[in-house]
Design a protein around this motif. Sequence first.
Motif, PDB file in Angstrom:
ATOM      1  N   SER A 180      -3.724  -4.533  -3.958  1.00  0.00           N
ATOM      2  CA  SER A 180      -3.882  -3.444  -2.996  1.00  0.00           C
ATOM      3  C   SER A 180      -5.129  -2.614  -3.259  1.00  0.00           C
ATOM      4  O   SER A 180      -5.449  -1.720  -2.488  1.00  0.00           O
ATOM      5  CB  SER A 180      -2.647  -2.530  -3.047  1.00  0.00           C
ATOM      6  N   ARG A 181      -5.815  -2.918  -4.350  1.00  0.00           N
ATOM      7  CA  ARG A 181      -7.015  -2.169  -4.744  1.00  0.00           C
ATOM      8  C   ARG A 181      -6.713  -0.683  -4.918  1.00  0.00           C
ATOM      9  O   ARG A 181      -7.568   0.161  -4.712  1.00  0.00           O
ATOM     10  CB  ARG A 181      -8.143  -2.354  -3.731  1.00  0.00           C
ATOM     11  N   GLU A 182      -5.488  -0.370  -5.293  1.00  0.00           N
ATOM     12  CA  GLU A 182      -5.121   1.024  -5.509  1.00  0.00           C
ATOM     13  C   GLU A 182      -4.867   1.333  -6.972  1.00  0.00           C
ATOM     14  O   GLU A 182      -4.919   2.476  -7.383  1.00  0.00           O
ATOM     15  CB  GLU A 182      -3.863   1.373  -4.701  1.00  0.00           C
TER      16      GLU A 182
ATOM     17  N   HIS B  95     -12.406   7.506   1.928  1.00  0.00           N
ATOM     18  CA  HIS B  95     -12.294   6.170   1.338  1.00  0.00           C
ATOM     19  C   HIS B  95     -13.557   5.320   1.461  1.00  0.00           C
ATOM     20  O   HIS B  95     -13.808   4.485   0.597  1.00  0.00           O
ATOM     21  CB  HIS B  95     -11.140   5.405   2.007  1.00  0.00           C
TER      22      HIS B  95
ATOM     23  N   TYR C 279       0.834  -1.205   0.000  1.00  0.00           N
ATOM     24  CA  TYR C 279       0.000   0.000   0.000  1.00  0.00           C
ATOM     25  C   TYR C 279       0.866   1.250   0.000  1.00  0.00           C
ATOM     26  O   TYR C 279       1.953   1.279   0.579  1.00  0.00           O
ATOM     27  CB  TYR C 279      -0.916   0.011   1.221  1.00  0.00           C
ATOM     28  N   THR C 280       0.352   2.305  -0.646  1.00  0.00           N
ATOM     29  CA  THR C 280       1.117   3.548  -0.751  1.00  0.00           C
ATOM     30  C   THR C 280       0.876   4.482   0.426  1.00  0.00           C
ATOM     31  O   THR C 280       1.704   5.332   0.719  1.00  0.00           O
ATOM     32  CB  THR C 280       0.749   4.288  -2.051  1.00  0.00           C
ATOM     33  N   GLU C 281      -0.259   4.343   1.112  1.00  0.00           N
ATOM     34  CA  GLU C 281      -0.579   5.231   2.224  1.00  0.00           C
ATOM     35  C   GLU C 281      -0.994   4.401   3.434  1.00  0.00           C
ATOM     36  O   GLU C 281      -1.750   3.434   3.318  1.00  0.00           O
ATOM     37  CB  GLU C 281      -1.725   6.181   1.850  1.00  0.00           C
ATOM     38  N   ARG C 282      -0.522   4.798   4.617  1.00  0.00           N
ATOM     39  CA  ARG C 282      -0.857   4.057   5.834  1.00  0.00           C
ATOM     40  C   ARG C 282      -2.353   4.071   6.121  1.00  0.00           C
ATOM     41  O   ARG C 282      -2.915   3.093   6.602  1.00  0.00           O
ATOM     42  CB  ARG C 282      -0.107   4.650   7.032  1.00  0.00           C
TER      43      ARG C 282
ATOM     44  N   ILE D  28      -4.763   3.600   4.481  1.00  0.00           N
ATOM     45  CA  ILE D  28      -5.532   2.587   3.755  1.00  0.00           C
ATOM     46  C   ILE D  28      -5.965   1.445   4.687  1.00  0.00           C
ATOM     47  O   ILE D  28      -6.979   0.779   4.450  1.00  0.00           O
ATOM     48  CB  ILE D  28      -4.702   2.031   2.575  1.00  0.00           C
TER      49      ILE D  28
ATOM     50  N   GLU E 122      -9.480  -0.864   4.606  1.00  0.00           N
ATOM     51  CA  GLU E 122      -9.521  -2.321   4.502  1.00  0.00           C
ATOM     52  C   GLU E 122     -10.315  -2.948   5.650  1.00  0.00           C
ATOM     53  O   GLU E 122     -11.132  -3.851   5.441  1.00  0.00           O
ATOM     54  CB  GLU E 122      -8.096  -2.887   4.477  1.00  0.00           C
TER      55      GLU E 122
ATOM     56  N   SER F 154      -2.933  -5.123   6.396  1.00  0.00           N
ATOM     57  CA  SER F 154      -2.515  -3.726   6.294  1.00  0.00           C
ATOM     58  C   SER F 154      -2.521  -3.046   7.656  1.00  0.00           C
ATOM     59  O   SER F 154      -1.889  -2.000   7.840  1.00  0.00           O
ATOM     60  CB  SER F 154      -3.439  -2.970   5.330  1.00  0.00           C
TER      61      SER F 154
ATOM     62  N   GLY G  42      -6.265  -7.826   2.907  1.00  0.00           N
ATOM     63  CA  GLY G  42      -6.529  -6.482   3.401  1.00  0.00           C
ATOM     64  C   GLY G  42      -6.331  -6.336   4.891  1.00  0.00           C
ATOM     65  O   GLY G  42      -5.852  -5.291   5.357  1.00  0.00           O
TER      66      GLY G  42
END
Length: 630
Positions: free
Chosen positions: A325-327, A202, A25-28, A30, A34, A126, A123
């Motif tokens: 990551s669904r991103e 989100h 994941y790119t951002e915490r 997230i 999840e 995360s 998920g």
Amino acid sequence: MSAQATYEFKAEIKQLLDILVHSLYTEREIFLRELVSNASDALDKLRITAADSESDDAPLEIRIEADKDQKLLTISDNGIGMTEAELVENIGTIAHSGSASFLKAMKEAGTSADGIIGRFGVGFYSVYMVAGSVRIQTRSHREGATAVEWISDGQGAYTIRELSGEEAEAVARGTRIEIHLKDDLAEQYTDVEGLRHIIRKHSNFISFPIQVNGERANTVPALWREPKFQITKEQYKEFYSFLTYDLDEPMDTLHVSVDAPVQFNALCFIPEKSKDFMGFDREDWGLDLYVRRVLIQRQNKDLIPQYLMFARGVVDTEDLPLNISRETLQDNRLIRKINTTLTKQILSQLGKMAEDKDKYAKFWREHARVFKAGYMDFVNRETFAGLLRFNSSSCESADELMSFEDYMARAKPDQKKIYFAFGPSREALKLNPHLELFRKKGVEVLYLFEPIDEFVMDALHTYKDFALTPAELAKPEDLAALPDVETQAPEDAVAAPEKDALEALLVRFKAVLGEGVSDVRATSRLTGSPCCLVNPDGHTTSSMDKIMRSMNHDNSVPKKVMELNPNHALIRNLADLNQADGNDPFVEQAARQLFESALLLEGYLTDPHALVGRVQDLLSKASGWYVKAK
């Protein structure tokens, strides 16, 4: 030769968890998306299998509690819950998706399970981006199920035990996740307003209430999933304000549900005001992409073409394959299909708006600068062209607008060309010598005021069976057969000079101007001006030539053909003077003055000093002649 053997892949669990936590994941933030998605799935599963569950009167909801002092974040739901075996299978087994298994079972049973979000079974992990340790307490919905506890620090091992006594009695149906936050992140992820912001960003459109410290965070429903006839104007306005932070009502609303060629729902708005102020915020556009009500990408720029960037809204689909990551997206073919379909829908909506001229004029004033860039959309070329609006020589003011269809309805019999001219203003175009013949013949000319308009006309080239033709490139003989609507008063009429005198004047002008012009010739296109300049190739307009030279940083003055109006008094007088004295300096002075005046009108004269000095000299002479004549 050794015998063939089959082996199973082995995984270092601690390293695998580390990859999931730190590389997926790119951002915490997230992690919250999840866990909320997992809780939503648990509630949906209970709703679908309610007939088999122990029921109670508590509303289905997701609860988030933050405790700064304890550095504790708790997420709980009163959904389907888990047994010990399910806990081991779903949480203790990496990449096993309980939701995916549930969907498969429902499909085999012929039961709809719309709304289930989870697919990959990773998920949950995360959470270790922010957690030092995690404790899960859960009780299955099944009758007689016991409460179970699961604890892990995410380092590759976990403990699990069945609860009893008061501990078990304290655990209701559903799942409770206690996140013991890392010290450096505790303050950030126990901030209530910060948590609400993450939820609204989100997970705002999760179908169940999400309570953050007792206050609901997701108050705006996913209107795009509701039937249009059930939604009020006020609800659309509330959603639009939530989405854009714009307090004004949207100019128009598009709400569509599409089943083929790809299934998606969309809710788009056209704002009252353009955000494209002098080219600023050119990257601030795109539609928010959701998959099963969960935000995947904000301002996705692949869902609509850039010339529709004024549109604001959301697209939600269940067909879109995502990465784990669904991103990001795995397959853009479906996005392209959505783009194609949604573009046609928005253009169709604009067509309906255009039926109200005042409303569409308002849209055009705000968004035309962006919309005109659609000239490159060759698939929707005719629809786009039908939505263009222009000012014209027939309009009474600069605010009046007309379409190609309006022009065609007013065209002369047998006229198969739509004429246009570029200029900085209506006043400038009224002085354009190339339009004099059109006024004389009563032929309407569309006025273009922005450089992009030239590219639009050049790209379209035709509209239906009418050719889009620059007025300055029109041949006088094309209009010669049309009757005059403006006639010259007898006292103003001037006979053209004798052929020999005119030819001599043309030669003299060419000699005086030298390399400044490619040729000098007589013309019938002018009625009120003594001369004009035209491009020698007969294909490029002056304005397009200037645009192309500017793009190439070319500041030189192009060589053009100078055309003289033999029926103008000045040209007749000059022809007479030149015939009487082939070296008369006044003819040379007039030739240079007319040439530089034409350059000035064309926008090519960079140094007006010589022209101004010459004007002053001519005025001095003229005033002396005038005094003597008086």
